[in-house]
Design a protein around this motif. Structure first.
Motif, PDB file in Angstrom:
ATOM      1  N   LEU A 376      24.924 -26.213  26.541  1.00  0.00           N
ATOM      2  CA  LEU A 376      26.271 -26.256  27.118  1.00  0.00           C
ATOM      3  C   LEU A 376      26.852 -24.850  27.265  1.00  0.00           C
ATOM      4  O   LEU A 376      27.537 -24.556  28.248  1.00  0.00           O
ATOM      5  N   ALA A 377      26.553 -23.954  26.320  1.00  0.00           N
ATOM      6  CA  ALA A 377      26.995 -22.561  26.468  1.00  0.00           C
ATOM      7  C   ALA A 377      26.336 -21.952  27.704  1.00  0.00           C
ATOM      8  O   ALA A 377      26.970 -21.223  28.482  1.00  0.00           O
ATOM      9  N   GLN A 378      25.055 -22.284  27.888  1.00  0.00           N
ATOM     10  CA  GLN A 378      24.349 -21.769  29.074  1.00  0.00           C
ATOM     11  C   GLN A 378      24.976 -22.293  30.366  1.00  0.00           C
ATOM     12  O   GLN A 378      25.177 -21.548  31.324  1.00  0.00           O
ATOM     13  N   ALA A 379      25.297 -23.579  30.359  1.00  0.00           N
ATOM     14  CA  ALA A 379      25.901 -24.169  31.556  1.00  0.00           C
ATOM     15  C   ALA A 379      27.256 -23.519  31.847  1.00  0.00           C
ATOM     16  O   ALA A 379      27.596 -23.249  33.002  1.00  0.00           O
ATOM     17  N   ALA A 380      28.024 -23.260  30.797  1.00  0.00           N
ATOM     18  CA  ALA A 380      29.343 -22.642  30.980  1.00  0.00           C
ATOM     19  C   ALA A 380      29.175 -21.241  31.571  1.00  0.00           C
ATOM     20  O   ALA A 380      29.862 -20.851  32.513  1.00  0.00           O
ATOM     21  N   ASN A 381      28.228 -20.504  31.004  1.00  0.00           N
ATOM     22  CA  ASN A 381      27.942 -19.158  31.497  1.00  0.00           C
ATOM     23  C   ASN A 381      27.559 -19.164  32.963  1.00  0.00           C
ATOM     24  O   ASN A 381      28.068 -18.379  33.761  1.00  0.00           O
ATOM     25  N   ALA A 382      26.635 -20.070  33.275  1.00  0.00           N
ATOM     26  CA  ALA A 382      26.131 -20.128  34.647  1.00  0.00           C
ATOM     27  C   ALA A 382      27.254 -20.467  35.620  1.00  0.00           C
ATOM     28  O   ALA A 382      27.289 -19.965  36.743  1.00  0.00           O
ATOM     29  N   GLY A 383      28.198 -21.313  35.165  1.00  0.00           N
ATOM     30  CA  GLY A 383      29.278 -21.718  36.065  1.00  0.00           C
ATOM     31  C   GLY A 383      30.476 -20.785  36.008  1.00  0.00           C
ATOM     32  O   GLY A 383      31.454 -20.997  36.717  1.00  0.00           O
ATOM     33  N   GLY A 384      30.421 -19.779  35.110  1.00  0.00           N
ATOM     34  CA  GLY A 384      31.547 -18.854  34.997  1.00  0.00           C
ATOM     35  C   GLY A 384      32.808 -19.525  34.471  1.00  0.00           C
ATOM     36  O   GLY A 384      33.915 -19.181  34.866  1.00  0.00           O
ATOM     37  N   VAL A 385      32.648 -20.503  33.552  1.00  0.00           N
ATOM     38  CA  VAL A 385      33.826 -21.158  32.975  1.00  0.00           C
ATOM     39  C   VAL A 385      33.731 -21.142  31.452  1.00  0.00           C
ATOM     40  O   VAL A 385      32.683 -20.806  30.888  1.00  0.00           O
ATOM     41  N   GLU A 386      34.824 -21.490  30.785  1.00  0.00           N
ATOM     42  CA  GLU A 386      34.809 -21.650  29.343  1.00  0.00           C
ATOM     43  C   GLU A 386      34.146 -22.992  29.033  1.00  0.00           C
ATOM     44  O   GLU A 386      34.302 -23.951  29.804  1.00  0.00           O
ATOM     45  N   PRO A 387      33.453 -23.084  27.864  1.00  0.00           N
ATOM     46  CA  PRO A 387      32.825 -24.363  27.510  1.00  0.00           C
ATOM     47  C   PRO A 387      33.825 -25.529  27.551  1.00  0.00           C
ATOM     48  O   PRO A 387      33.480 -26.625  27.982  1.00  0.00           O
ATOM     49  N   ALA A 388      35.078 -25.258  27.158  1.00  0.00           N
ATOM     50  CA  ALA A 388      36.072 -26.339  27.144  1.00  0.00           C
ATOM     51  C   ALA A 388      36.354 -26.877  28.544  1.00  0.00           C
ATOM     52  O   ALA A 388      36.836 -27.994  28.696  1.00  0.00           O
ATOM     53  N   ASP A 389      36.057 -26.064  29.563  1.00  0.00           N
ATOM     54  CA  ASP A 389      36.340 -26.507  30.930  1.00  0.00           C
ATOM     55  C   ASP A 389      35.155 -27.209  31.590  1.00  0.00           C
ATOM     56  O   ASP A 389      35.241 -27.613  32.746  1.00  0.00           O
TER      57      ASP A 389
END
Ligand code: ADP
Ligand code: MG
Ligand code: ZN
Length: 504
Positions: A376-389
């Motif tokens: 999930l941290a990777q997905a957040a990074n890839a999407g340029g968002v915070e994990p909470a978003d």
């Protein structure tokens, strides 16, 4: 049009940064700062107005006691001195969204002064270092109304045919929290700035004084940055306005460091100006050159009595402060039984609350941690968002963990389920049904795949037969691949060993 830039790390090897943050917080009081109008968000335009907040002649303001209380509590939580006597001041300027033609604010007599906030900033290797951010002042003022520019393509005043003004927000209590200049952040001014705003948001949320929604503007930040050659006096600062997400705070500092370094390197000077941050590009453009305080002709507000908080009342407020978020966090992390290193990593990733919520929804701490710090941290990074978003909730993560524990999903399948949820295909159970993801442990179905794998890799099969049981891993992998990850790996392994006549 982008200006020349020196890459962040390189810029900070060459120059020393100084940052300063001005944060505006809309208080969540029931009524406005100086009148009884409803202060809630989202009503029909201009329905929350009265002679006072419209600045009609002869109208007299009265200070909102709850707003004073909230500001004192913020000051106390930030270890400030609380003034025993202070006044409001008029800040005079004309702007259509400000009906009085002056903003009632505080100038040289703020309610709270000289505090600090300790924040944890990530360092290489996953741990955190504590940095003390000195607070200059916390003062109380009122928000302006909102202009809407109509008829143009961009919603900006340029090209618009006419403008509308909504005064519902005019007079909402606004607290401004200003840091002293923060020097000595070395290679990490952007990270420090983000950590500060994050911590400040958590403090304000813990106090319950505001809903601190950056995307709705109830928490907004102006970011000041300057650079100087090592050992030289501080440079001229720029001020990037209205930065509206935690990620943008970091990006705004970063892009300003890069831009200023390029100018300084080329022998150009930095203009003291306000700049506008653009969410899409992560860059800022020049706004207006900075006005001087004298331009505002500040003077003490003659229509309001001075504010003199009773020291006993202040002592009561101090005694009633909630636990600081940093202390609460330490306790929560302790209760999870995770390591120091893990906790620093979770805090840095903005994932601690998510891990806690996932545990509260029934997942073991280690599993919750693995999901939020891993895929999930990777997905957040890839999407340029915070994990909470991310479009997945802690409840959904806990559900996936539970299905794996029941044995209906393998870890590989669980990843596919999470991918589906992130892609907007619905909740975990829906994704499992729609994608047909389920563990296959039916031996009849698996036997065919096992036979194929053995036929395809006779060498591996021979190795296992000759006693090298570890070689069975490659065969299990082949079966998993052939079944798109849906085979129960334990059953596959047993079937393979049986076929090869090997026992463990
Ligand atoms: P203004 O109203 O002009 O924005 P404030 O005093 O409200 O002035 O805020 C200025 C902010 O800029 C403060 O946070 C201050 O610490 C910071 N600041 C002052 N000097 C510098 C500098 N040289 N580099 C970076 N930040 C600075
Ligand atoms: Mg300012
Ligand atoms: Zn009003």
């Amino acid at each position: 049009m982008s200006e020349p830039a020196v890459p962040y790390a390189e810029a900070l090897r060459e120059f020393e940064p100084v940052i300063g943050l001005e944060t505006h917080v809309e208080l969540g009081t029931a009524s406005k700062m100086f009148c009884g109008c409803d202060a809630s968000f989202g009503a029909e335009p201009n329905t929350h107005t009265c002679p006072v907040c419209l600045g009609l002649p002869g109208a007299l303001p009265v200070v909102n006691a709850r707003a004073i209380e909230s500001t004192v509590r913020i000051g106390l939580a930030l270890h400030c001195d609380i003034a025993s006597w202070c006044r409001f001041a008029r800040k005079n300027y004309f702007y259509p969204d400000m009906p009085k033609n002056f903003q009632t604010s505080q100038y040289d007599e703020p309610l709270c002064t000289d505090g600090y906030l300790d924040v944890e900033v990530p360092v290489e290797g996953g741990t955190a270092e504590t940095v003390r951010i000195p607070i200059e002042r916390v003062h109380l003022e009122e928000d302006t109304g909102k202009s809407l520019h109509v008829g143009g393509a961009t919603g900006r005043i340029h090209g618009a045919s006419h403008s509308l003004v909504d005064y519902n927000r005019a007079g909402i209590p606004l607290v401004e929290i200003v840091t002293k200049p923060v020097a000595g952040t070395g290679a990490r001014p952007a990270e420090v700035a983000k950590a500060y705003v994050t911590e400040l948001r958590d403090v304000l949320r813990g106090l319950g004084v505001s809903d601190v929604r950056m995307e709705q503007g109830s928490l907004r930040c102006d970011v000041n940055v300057s650079l100087n050659p090592p050992g030289a006096p501080w440079g001229t600062r720029s001020e990037t306005k209205n930065v509206n997400s935690l990620r943008s705070v970091e990006r705004a500092v970063r892009s300003e460091v890069e831009r200023q370094a390029a100018r300084l390197r080329a022998g150009q000077r930095i203009v003291q100006e306000t700049r506008h941050f653009h969410e899409d590009s992560g860059l800022s453009t020049s706004g207006r050159s900075k006005e001087e305080a004298t331009d505002y002709r500040y003077f003490p507000e003659p229509d309001l009595v001075p504010v003199a908080p009773d020291p006993e009342w202040v002592a009561e407020l101090r005694a009633d402060l909630p636990e600081a978020p940093s202390v609460l966090r330490r306790r929560q992390i302790g209760s999870l039984g995770l390591s120091e290193l893990d906790s620093a990593a979770m805090v840095n990733a903005g994932a601690l609350d998510l891990v806690l919520a996932t545990v509260a929804a029934g997942a073991p701490a280690a599993e919750a941690r693995n999901w939020w710090l891993g895929p999930l941290a990777q997905a957040a990074n890839a999407g340029g968002v915070e994990p909470a978003d991310l479009p997945i909730t802690p409840d959904q993560v806990a559900r996936v963990v539970a299905i794996v524990a029941e044995g209906s999903l393998t870890p590989g399948l669980a990843r596919q389920v999470v991918e589906g949820v992130l892609a907007g295909e619905g909740g975990p159970d829906q994704v499992i049904r729609a994608r047909g993801l389920a563990v296959v442990s039916d031996e009849g179905v698996l036997a065919a795949a096992v036979d194929e794998a053995l036929a395809a890799s006779p060498d591996a099969a021979d190795k296992v037969r000759s006693g090298k049981v570890a070689a069975v891993g490659a065969l299990v992998g082949a079966v998993m691949k052939a079944t798109r990850g849906q085979a129960d790996a334990t059953v596959v392994r047993r079937l393979l060993l049986e076929r090869l006549g090997v026992s463990e």
